[in-house]
Motif scaffolding. Structure first.
Motif, PDB file in Angstrom:
ATOM      1  N   LEU A  65       0.830  -1.205   0.000  1.00 42.19           N
ATOM      2  CA  LEU A  65       0.000   0.000   0.000  1.00 42.19           C
ATOM      3  C   LEU A  65       0.868   1.260   0.000  1.00 42.19           C
ATOM      4  O   LEU A  65       0.588   2.228  -0.704  1.00 42.19           O
ATOM      5  CB  LEU A  65      -0.921  -0.012   1.230  1.00 42.19           C
ATOM      6  N   LEU A  66       1.958   1.242   0.783  1.00 39.77           N
ATOM      7  CA  LEU A  66       2.837   2.412   0.887  1.00 39.77           C
ATOM      8  C   LEU A  66       3.558   2.707  -0.424  1.00 39.77           C
ATOM      9  O   LEU A  66       3.779   3.870  -0.766  1.00 39.77           O
ATOM     10  CB  LEU A  66       3.880   2.199   1.990  1.00 39.77           C
ATOM     11  N   PHE A  67       3.942   1.659  -1.158  1.00 42.30           N
ATOM     12  CA  PHE A  67       4.839   1.873  -2.310  1.00 42.30           C
ATOM     13  C   PHE A  67       4.167   1.806  -3.673  1.00 42.30           C
ATOM     14  O   PHE A  67       4.798   2.131  -4.675  1.00 42.30           O
ATOM     15  CB  PHE A  67       5.997   0.860  -2.255  1.00 42.30           C
ATOM     16  N   VAL A  68       2.893   1.404  -3.718  1.00 40.62           N
ATOM     17  CA  VAL A  68       2.252   1.195  -5.017  1.00 40.62           C
ATOM     18  C   VAL A  68       2.219   2.483  -5.858  1.00 40.62           C
ATOM     19  O   VAL A  68       2.453   2.451  -7.071  1.00 40.62           O
ATOM     20  CB  VAL A  68       0.836   0.568  -4.837  1.00 40.62           C
ATOM     21  N   VAL A  69       1.988   3.634  -5.233  1.00 43.15           N
ATOM     22  CA  VAL A  69       1.920   4.911  -5.976  1.00 43.15           C
ATOM     23  C   VAL A  69       3.303   5.295  -6.508  1.00 43.15           C
ATOM     24  O   VAL A  69       3.435   5.789  -7.628  1.00 43.15           O
ATOM     25  CB  VAL A  69       1.358   6.031  -5.062  1.00 43.15           C
ATOM     26  N   VAL A  70       4.341   5.030  -5.702  1.00 43.47           N
ATOM     27  CA  VAL A  70       5.725   5.350  -6.103  1.00 43.47           C
ATOM     28  C   VAL A  70       6.081   4.622  -7.392  1.00 43.47           C
ATOM     29  O   VAL A  70       6.584   5.217  -8.352  1.00 43.47           O
ATOM     30  CB  VAL A  70       6.716   4.948  -4.972  1.00 43.47           C
ATOM     31  N   TRP A  71       5.779   3.309  -7.418  1.00 48.20           N
ATOM     32  CA  TRP A  71       6.098   2.509  -8.617  1.00 48.20           C
ATOM     33  C   TRP A  71       5.298   2.986  -9.825  1.00 48.20           C
ATOM     34  O   TRP A  71       5.812   3.011 -10.942  1.00 48.20           O
ATOM     35  CB  TRP A  71       5.823   1.025  -8.358  1.00 48.20           C
ATOM     36  N   GLY A  72       4.043   3.365  -9.587  1.00 48.84           N
ATOM     37  CA  GLY A  72       3.198   3.854 -10.689  1.00 48.84           C
ATOM     38  C   GLY A  72       3.801   5.090 -11.338  1.00 48.84           C
ATOM     39  O   GLY A  72       3.880   5.198 -12.561  1.00 48.84           O
ATOM     40  N   LYS A  73       4.269   6.026 -10.500  1.00 50.43           N
ATOM     41  CA  LYS A  73       4.877   7.255 -11.022  1.00 50.43           C
ATOM     42  C   LYS A  73       6.179   6.951 -11.761  1.00 50.43           C
ATOM     43  O   LYS A  73       6.467   7.531 -12.813  1.00 50.43           O
ATOM     44  CB  LYS A  73       5.140   8.233  -9.872  1.00 50.43           C
ATOM     45  N   LEU A  74       6.996   6.041 -11.193  1.00 55.45           N
ATOM     46  CA  LEU A  74       8.265   5.675 -11.841  1.00 55.45           C
ATOM     47  C   LEU A  74       8.017   5.010 -13.197  1.00 55.45           C
ATOM     48  O   LEU A  74       8.763   5.226 -14.148  1.00 55.45           O
ATOM     49  CB  LEU A  74       9.073   4.731 -10.934  1.00 55.45           C
TER      50      LEU A  74
END
Length: 407
Positions: A65-74
């Protein structure tokens, strides 16, 4: 891009999804036995073993949950392929760390590491599929993505249960690493992950990066309609109950029913199979017989009743029968909720589904923690309380769904 090239890309993406979910499934039946062994080795209080099982289960979706947005942006910046490769590398390392762990601390590190990295594979793979398919075919492709994910969850527990029962009497200790029969399922998953990683690195083409002009300013001021909030509550409840059930059933099977990891694995396989087979059936034909609202109500009612009945039966076949009924109820609810959320607004479908996905993750985090906490009072508590929560939700929340004309 010709048709053959496109099919090859789709196949590689589905293979990546399958392997990551297979790794998730392999752990389900073996985690209670594995945790117990490591806890006893660390001389931990046996009363805390179930607490650790719950925490180890929920820490994985928490970091996802914490990292899913980070990977999406990358993935928007660098293309999808490098991010999927990062996720697969993380998956292989997580499986190796899990299989060779000599302490609970190492097991926690493996789960956190896996949560951080594997959170890139599913959403970015779905984004890749979305990039290369037309809008007309997208629903069909997303259904195949669901089948790949479900298949991993179906076969994982069977493989995990079977491989952990092997008569390989090996015991090797290399520094902090330890190898025995419980390591076998995880080493198998690591090997499979490595093969898929190499295939993806060689054959999968990267997608074009998102151009600057597509990243318009998005207004964050949006209102949650009462109807949308109701759907989010229902999504949370079903995910919460399913993960609570998965965690508690593995402990219940081990401690109360005297099941081995193979028998627990069969229970998970039945649950996953019924969900995988019935979800598309209800999604396609359900509306011919019942409205979306009635399907959700009936599915929740069936799941709630089967949970309450669960601790009153000890016979293996009755247990499997109740699992089938529980899974059938869940299969009636899930696709209808996703469909209802996606129909709320045509402009904000992606955002609404992301919010629903985050709500699901919170349910997946809280379910195992609360389930293992309730187990301390006795096995009747988690099943009966979870079942009651579902039935109360049907009574209180569903009447307000008529606020939207799409029910």
């Amino acid at each position: 891009m010709d048709r053959k090239e496109k099919l090859n890309r789709i196949f590689l993406i589905l293979l990546s999804l399958f392997v990551v979910m297979l790794g998730y499934g392999i752990l389900l039946p073996t985690l209670p036995y594995y945790t117990e062994r490591l806890a006893l080795k660390d001389n931990l209080d046996t009363d805390l073993i179930n607490f650790h099982i719950g925490l180890l289960t929920s820490i994985y979706p928490f970091f996802q949950l914490l990292f899913v947005v980070v990977w999406g942006k990358l993935s928007d910046r660098y293309g999808r392929k490098p991010i999927i490769i990062c996720g697969l590398i993380g998956f292989v390392i997580m499986q190796l760390l899990t299989g060779l762990a000599t302490s609970l601390t190492m097991l926690y590190i493996a789960r956190i590491f896996g949560g951080v990295f594997t959170s890139s594979v599913i959403p970015v793979s779905n984004a890749y599929l979305s990039d290369i398919t037309s809008e007309k075919r997208r629903t069909k492709i997303m259904a195949w993505s669901g089948v790949a994910i479900s298949s991993g969850v179906i076969f994982g527990p069977v493989i995990g249960g079977f491989l952990s029962q092997t008569d390989i009497h090996i015991k090797y200790t290399i520094g902090l690493l330890h190898l025995d029969r419980f390591s076998v399922p995880f080493l198998f998953a690591a090997l499979l992950g490595l093969i898929v990683l190499l295939v993806v690195m060689k054959w999968l083409k990267n997608t074009a990066r998102v151009h600057k002009f597509t990243t318009r300013k998005v207004s964050l001021r949006f209102t949650f309609t009462k109807y949308f909030i109701v759907l989010l509550v229902l999504s949370f409840v079903i995910q919460f109950v399913v993960t609570l059930f998965e965690t508690v059933f593995s402990i219940y099977g081990k401690d109360e029913l005297g099941f081995n990891s193979n028998q627990v694995g069969i229970g998970f396989m039945l649950c996953g199979s019924i969900m995988a087979v019935l979800q598309p059936v209800f999604a396609t034909y359900g509306e011919k017989f019942l409205s979306t609202k009635k399907q959700i109500a009936l599915g929740l009612f069936i799941s709630g009743i089967s949970l309450i009945a669960f601790p009153f039966f000890k016979n293996e076949f009755f247990i499997y029968g109740l699992i089938i009924v529980f899974a059938a109820g869940g299969a009636m609810v899930t696709p209808n909720l996703l469909s209802a959320v996606s129909l709320i607004s045509q402009e904000n479908t992606g955002r609404n589904i992301s919010i629903q996905s985050s709500t699901n993750s919170i349910g997946q985090i809280l379910g195992p923690v609360l389930g293992t906490w309730l187990v301390a009072g006795g096995f009747y508590y988690p099943f009966i309380i979870a079942g009651s929560v579902v039935l109360v939700t049907v009574g209180f929340v569903l009447p307000s769904m008529k606020l939207n004309n799409k029910t």
